[in-house]
Scaffold this motif. Structure first.
Motif: not given
Length: 195
Positions: A178-183, A185-191, A83-87
């Motif tokens: 930059a898109f990888r970094e943004v993704a 940040m937003l889709f990091a596993p939640s604690e 998914l991230r690489e599709r973005g």
């Protein structure tokens, strides 16, 4: 008109491809509103009526151009492993094909019932949905919304990039990085809560 002159005027090789290439140049420079079949014929070195044999009219030309874009887009998405690489592929496609990107998402310019366009859109849609399958949240009560979230992020980032609204925020980074970094940040596993 002599037969020899008619041959020079109408025999172009791949007129369809030449007109689509000329359309891409015009759209990149001036936007889709600047397109005219007469101007594209002049650029391709053919009679003013020749493009109409392939596209009928301006809407037909834009529809063919959008279908070409959706096919290229589907290929780019299908080549990405997750998914991230599709973005990332989405952002890269917009950067490398800004004219296509500009036309593809403007249905008012197109014949949306065109079979080639519908088929290309469906193929790209399948590639987008396949990227979302198996992602946390994709099996939630509203799995299509997970797809909308991913699509919104990639499309919004790409649109902001093309309109030069990200120039300062990129701070010299490649847009894909930059898109990888943004993704992330937003889709990091939640604690876990409390931990």
């Amino acid at each position: 008109m002599t037969s020899e002159r008619a041959d020079r005027t109408y025999h172009h090789g791949d007129l369809r491809r030449a007109v689509l290439a000329a359309a891409e140049e015009v759209i990149r420079a001036e936007g889709p509103q600047a397109l005219s079949l007469r101007d594209l014929a002049r650029r391709a070195g053919v009679s003013h009526a020749a493009p109409a044999h392939h596209f009928k009219d301006r809407t037909g030309l834009l529809t063919a151009f959008a279908a070409e874009g959706w096919s290229l887009f589907a290929d780019a998405l299908q080549a990405a492993p997750d998914l991230r690489e599709r973005g990332v592929a989405y952002v890269r496609f917009a950067r490398e094909h800004p004219a296509h990107f500009q036309v593809m998402f403007q249905p008012a310019l197109l014949r949306t019932d065109d079979p080639a366009l519908r088929s290309a859109i469906a193929t790209a849609g399948e590639a987008l949905r396949a990227g979302v399958a198996g992602v946390p949240g994709a099996d939630a009560p509203h799995p299509r919304l997970a797809g909308v979230a991913a699509w919104s992020l990639a499309h919004g980032f790409a649109s902001l990039l093309l309109s030069e609204n990200l120039d300062d925020a990129l701070e010299g980074r490649a847009p894909e990085d930059a898109f990888r970094e943004v993704a992330a940040m937003l889709f990091a596993p939640s604690e876990p809560a409390g931990g």
